[in-house]
Design a protein around this motif. Structure first.
Motif, PDB file in Angstrom:
ATOM      1  N   SER A 128       0.811  -1.220   0.000  1.00 18.80           N
ATOM      2  CA  SER A 128       0.000   0.000   0.000  1.00 18.80           C
ATOM      3  C   SER A 128       0.844   1.270   0.000  1.00 18.80           C
ATOM      4  O   SER A 128       0.491   2.272  -0.619  1.00 18.80           O
ATOM      5  N   LEU A 129       2.012   1.229   0.665  1.00 20.51           N
ATOM      6  CA  LEU A 129       2.856   2.420   0.723  1.00 20.51           C
ATOM      7  C   LEU A 129       3.459   2.748  -0.637  1.00 20.51           C
ATOM      8  O   LEU A 129       3.428   3.898  -1.081  1.00 20.51           O
ATOM      9  N   ILE A 130       3.996   1.747  -1.313  1.00 18.39           N
ATOM     10  CA  ILE A 130       4.637   2.031  -2.593  1.00 18.39           C
ATOM     11  C   ILE A 130       3.603   2.465  -3.635  1.00 18.39           C
ATOM     12  O   ILE A 130       3.886   3.305  -4.500  1.00 18.39           O
ATOM     13  N   ILE A 131       2.388   1.935  -3.541  1.00 16.23           N
ATOM     14  CA  ILE A 131       1.324   2.376  -4.452  1.00 16.23           C
ATOM     15  C   ILE A 131       0.998   3.840  -4.198  1.00 16.23           C
ATOM     16  O   ILE A 131       0.848   4.636  -5.127  1.00 16.23           O
ATOM     17  N   ARG A 132       0.920   4.203  -2.921  1.00 21.81           N
ATOM     18  CA  ARG A 132       0.621   5.593  -2.586  1.00 21.81           C
ATOM     19  C   ARG A 132       1.763   6.515  -3.032  1.00 21.81           C
ATOM     20  O   ARG A 132       1.520   7.643  -3.478  1.00 21.81           O
ATOM     21  N   LEU A 133       2.995   6.048  -2.930  1.00 23.69           N
ATOM     22  CA  LEU A 133       4.133   6.847  -3.376  1.00 23.69           C
ATOM     23  C   LEU A 133       4.050   7.123  -4.877  1.00 23.69           C
ATOM     24  O   LEU A 133       4.324   8.242  -5.336  1.00 23.69           O
ATOM     25  N   ILE A 134       3.684   6.103  -5.655  1.00 29.33           N
ATOM     26  CA  ILE A 134       3.542   6.289  -7.099  1.00 29.33           C
ATOM     27  C   ILE A 134       2.427   7.277  -7.398  1.00 29.33           C
ATOM     28  O   ILE A 134       2.576   8.181  -8.240  1.00 29.33           O
ATOM     29  N   GLU A 135       1.310   7.141  -6.699  1.00 29.75           N
ATOM     30  CA  GLU A 135       0.187   8.070  -6.902  1.00 29.75           C
ATOM     31  C   GLU A 135       0.597   9.493  -6.538  1.00 29.75           C
ATOM     32  O   GLU A 135       0.236  10.456  -7.228  1.00 29.75           O
ATOM     33  N   ARG A 136       1.346   9.630  -5.446  1.00 28.05           N
ATOM     34  CA  ARG A 136       1.797  10.954  -5.017  1.00 28.05           C
ATOM     35  C   ARG A 136       2.764  11.561  -6.037  1.00 28.05           C
ATOM     36  O   ARG A 136       2.719  12.764  -6.310  1.00 28.05           O
ATOM     37  N   LEU A 137       3.617  10.733  -6.589  1.00 24.11           N
ATOM     38  CA  LEU A 137       4.572  11.207  -7.596  1.00 24.11           C
ATOM     39  C   LEU A 137       3.825  11.811  -8.784  1.00 24.11           C
ATOM     40  O   LEU A 137       4.223  12.857  -9.312  1.00 24.11           O
ATOM     41  N   SER A 183      11.954  22.902 -11.502  1.00 25.69           N
ATOM     42  CA  SER A 183      10.747  22.846 -10.672  1.00 25.69           C
ATOM     43  C   SER A 183      11.042  23.417  -9.289  1.00 25.69           C
ATOM     44  O   SER A 183      12.203  23.532  -8.892  1.00 25.69           O
ATOM     45  N   PRO A 184       9.999  23.805  -8.531  1.00 25.08           N
ATOM     46  CA  PRO A 184      10.223  24.324  -7.175  1.00 25.08           C
ATOM     47  C   PRO A 184      11.043  23.344  -6.339  1.00 25.08           C
ATOM     48  O   PRO A 184      10.929  22.124  -6.497  1.00 25.08           O
ATOM     49  N   VAL A 185      11.881  23.879  -5.467  1.00 20.29           N
ATOM     50  CA  VAL A 185      12.792  23.047  -4.685  1.00 20.29           C
ATOM     51  C   VAL A 185      12.047  21.971  -3.908  1.00 20.29           C
ATOM     52  O   VAL A 185      12.467  20.808  -3.866  1.00 20.29           O
ATOM     53  N   ALA A 186      10.926  22.331  -3.281  1.00 21.07           N
ATOM     54  CA  ALA A 186      10.168  21.361  -2.485  1.00 21.07           C
ATOM     55  C   ALA A 186       9.681  20.204  -3.351  1.00 21.07           C
ATOM     56  O   ALA A 186       9.755  19.029  -2.963  1.00 21.07           O
ATOM     57  N   CYS A 187       9.199  20.530  -4.554  1.00 24.91           N
ATOM     58  CA  CYS A 187       8.699  19.490  -5.462  1.00 24.91           C
ATOM     59  C   CYS A 187       9.841  18.602  -5.941  1.00 24.91           C
ATOM     60  O   CYS A 187       9.704  17.371  -5.991  1.00 24.91           O
ATOM     61  N   GLU A 188      10.974  19.203  -6.256  1.00 22.73           N
ATOM     62  CA  GLU A 188      12.111  18.410  -6.727  1.00 22.73           C
ATOM     63  C   GLU A 188      12.625  17.479  -5.635  1.00 22.73           C
ATOM     64  O   GLU A 188      12.931  16.318  -5.887  1.00 22.73           O
ATOM     65  N   LEU A 189      12.703  17.996  -4.395  1.00 20.50           N
ATOM     66  CA  LEU A 189      13.168  17.161  -3.288  1.00 20.50           C
ATOM     67  C   LEU A 189      12.216  16.007  -3.027  1.00 20.50           C
ATOM     68  O   LEU A 189      12.648  14.869  -2.794  1.00 20.50           O
ATOM     69  N   GLU A 190      10.898  16.279  -3.065  1.00 17.60           N
ATOM     70  CA  GLU A 190       9.931  15.216  -2.828  1.00 17.60           C
ATOM     71  C   GLU A 190       9.985  14.185  -3.962  1.00 17.60           C
ATOM     72  O   GLU A 190       9.922  12.978  -3.713  1.00 17.60           O
ATOM     73  N   THR A 191      10.114  14.668  -5.188  1.00 20.65           N
ATOM     74  CA  THR A 191      10.207  13.763  -6.335  1.00 20.65           C
ATOM     75  C   THR A 191      11.436  12.871  -6.204  1.00 20.65           C
ATOM     76  O   THR A 191      11.355  11.647  -6.394  1.00 20.65           O
ATOM     77  N   GLN A 192      12.587  13.476  -5.877  1.00 15.56           N
ATOM     78  CA  GLN A 192      13.816  12.700  -5.679  1.00 15.56           C
ATOM     79  C   GLN A 192      13.635  11.653  -4.587  1.00 15.56           C
ATOM     80  O   GLN A 192      14.040  10.496  -4.732  1.00 15.56           O
ATOM     81  N   GLY A 193      13.013  12.079  -3.474  1.00 16.08           N
ATOM     82  CA  GLY A 193      12.817  11.164  -2.348  1.00 16.08           C
ATOM     83  C   GLY A 193      11.943   9.979  -2.712  1.00 16.08           C
ATOM     84  O   GLY A 193      12.238   8.832  -2.344  1.00 16.08           O
ATOM     85  N   ILE A 194      10.866  10.242  -3.450  1.00 17.01           N
ATOM     86  CA  ILE A 194       9.965   9.158  -3.847  1.00 17.01           C
ATOM     87  C   ILE A 194      10.656   8.199  -4.805  1.00 17.01           C
ATOM     88  O   ILE A 194      10.553   6.970  -4.667  1.00 17.01           O
ATOM     89  N   LEU A 195      11.371   8.756  -5.788  1.00 20.26           N
ATOM     90  CA  LEU A 195      12.073   7.895  -6.744  1.00 20.26           C
ATOM     91  C   LEU A 195      13.080   6.999  -6.032  1.00 20.26           C
ATOM     92  O   LEU A 195      13.193   5.798  -6.333  1.00 20.26           O
ATOM     93  N   LYS A 196      13.802   7.563  -5.077  1.00 18.52           N
ATOM     94  CA  LYS A 196      14.800   6.772  -4.353  1.00 18.52           C
ATOM     95  C   LYS A 196      14.132   5.700  -3.486  1.00 18.52           C
ATOM     96  O   LYS A 196      14.659   4.592  -3.345  1.00 18.52           O
ATOM     97  N   GLN A 197      12.969   6.018  -2.919  1.00 18.24           N
ATOM     98  CA  GLN A 197      12.258   5.004  -2.123  1.00 18.24           C
ATOM     99  C   GLN A 197      11.799   3.842  -3.007  1.00 18.24           C
ATOM    100  O   GLN A 197      11.903   2.671  -2.616  1.00 18.24           O
ATOM    101  N   ILE A 198      11.295   4.169  -4.186  1.00 21.96           N
ATOM    102  CA  ILE A 198      10.816   3.117  -5.084  1.00 21.96           C
ATOM    103  C   ILE A 198      11.983   2.242  -5.550  1.00 21.96           C
ATOM    104  O   ILE A 198      11.907   1.011  -5.518  1.00 21.96           O
ATOM    105  N   ILE A 199      13.068   2.871  -5.973  1.00 22.91           N
ATOM    106  CA  ILE A 199      14.222   2.115  -6.435  1.00 22.91           C
ATOM    107  C   ILE A 199      14.844   1.315  -5.291  1.00 22.91           C
ATOM    108  O   ILE A 199      15.355   0.209  -5.487  1.00 22.91           O
ATOM    109  N   SER A 200      14.766   1.866  -4.074  1.00 24.42           N
ATOM    110  CA  SER A 200      15.328   1.145  -2.926  1.00 24.42           C
ATOM    111  C   SER A 200      14.608  -0.171  -2.669  1.00 24.42           C
ATOM    112  O   SER A 200      15.208  -1.121  -2.161  1.00 24.42           O
ATOM    113  N   ARG A 201      13.334  -0.259  -3.043  1.00 22.08           N
ATOM    114  CA  ARG A 201      12.602  -1.515  -2.870  1.00 22.08           C
ATOM    115  C   ARG A 201      13.206  -2.618  -3.737  1.00 22.08           C
ATOM    116  O   ARG A 201      13.293  -3.775  -3.318  1.00 22.08           O
TER     117      ARG A 201
END
Length: 286
Positions: free
Chosen positions: A108-117, A150-168
């Motif tokens: 459920s978490l990784i699905i939500r991360l993709i949706e958030r991305l 893109s805005p710094v906050a959006c870029e940081l969140e995008t980077q964080g989500i991508l790294k979480q997904i790849i970390s799986r």
């Protein structure tokens, strides 16, 4: 593997949701970015070297850059897609340092991360699903610039989500043998940093304190190919990227990678990619 060796920036190129009905069928797909698919409903196949993978609901699938593959779909398929550019600089790709699984189970978490991305990057969806329509220089350059601007906050969140997904996927990856890897990894870094030069195998063997024959055997054991073939493949992959992103001429691309014979460069390029650099450049121009 040292943590410094896997620090990477990941740039989101495309992200969205797609619904297909027997129309997700593409052959000879090969590009310098990573693809991740999450199957919500239906099934299809990804065919790549090493076998055919039946896509299943509630699973994620990873296809690293420069992996030639194909898609087959003869029914309903609903999936999320992520296209990611790994900015590894002059270092070897993270996907070379470990053997990543093709498939992992979603939660459920990784699905939500993709949706958030997708929520925070609504403009990254594809208009057309033919890879040739988005595997081109203009689209790639535009998406890279879009994330960097893109805005710094959006870029940081995008980077964080991508790294979480790849970390799986990384959690289930198989690392190289630690005592051997340090020596081979040193030569990989050297090759990537000197990709535009002629890389001498005697120099690489000396870096590892091994004889040339022993070094070649060890390299092949770890990388599943000889160092000569590895160097050639990395030069051609770099050529693909330069032709795609930098818009370099074929002649300048060849010279920048240490080839002084354009005909030889063209033959190698076609042997590895399946098409001539001229056809590749034409295909990737908007």
């Amino acid at each position: 593997m040292n943590k410094e060796d896997i620090k990477r920036d990941f740039i989101l190129l495309n992200a969205g949701y797609a619904s297909h009905n027997a129309d997700w069928n593409w052959k000879n797909v090969c590009s310098p970015f990573v693809r991740i698919h999450f199957v919500k409903h239906g099934t299809a196949k990804i065919i790549r070297e090493g076998g055919m993978y039946e896509l299943k609901e509630n699973h994620l699938y990873l296809t690293p850059s420069y992996i030639k593959h194909a898609y087959e779909c003869d029914g309903v398929l609903e999936l999320y897609y992520l296209h990611i550019y790994e900015d590894s600089g002059k270092n070897p790709s993270i996907f070379e340092l470990a053997s990543f699984p093709v498939e992992i189970t979603a939660d459920s978490l990784i699905i939500r991360l993709i949706e958030r991305l997708i929520e925070i990057n609504p403009e990254r969806g594809l208009r057309y699903y033919d890879p040739h329509s988005y595997d081109n220089s203009a689209t790639l350059a535009d998406n890279i610039a879009r994330q960097k601007n893109s805005p710094v906050a959006c870029e940081l969140e995008t980077q964080g989500i991508l790294k979480q997904i790849i970390s799986r996927f990384l959690m289930k990856a198989e690392y190289k043998n630690e005592p051997v890897e340090k020596r081979i990894l040193k030569t990989l870094h050297y090759i990537h940093k000197n990709i535009g030069e002629t890389v001498d195998l005697d120099d690489l063997a000396e870096m590892c304190y091994l004889t040339k024959d022993h070094f070649i055997r060890l390299f092949k054991k770890e990388m599943n190919c000889t160092p000569g073939k590895y160097i050639t493949r990395k030069k051609i992959e770099t050529a693909q990227l330069r032709l795609l992103i930098n818009g370099m001429t074929i002649k300048d691309t060849a010279y920048s990678l240490g080839f002084d014979n354009i005909s030889y460069f063209t033959r190698l390029f076609k042997k590895i990619t399946g098409e001539s650099p001229g056809d590749y450049k034409k295909k990737t121009q908007p």
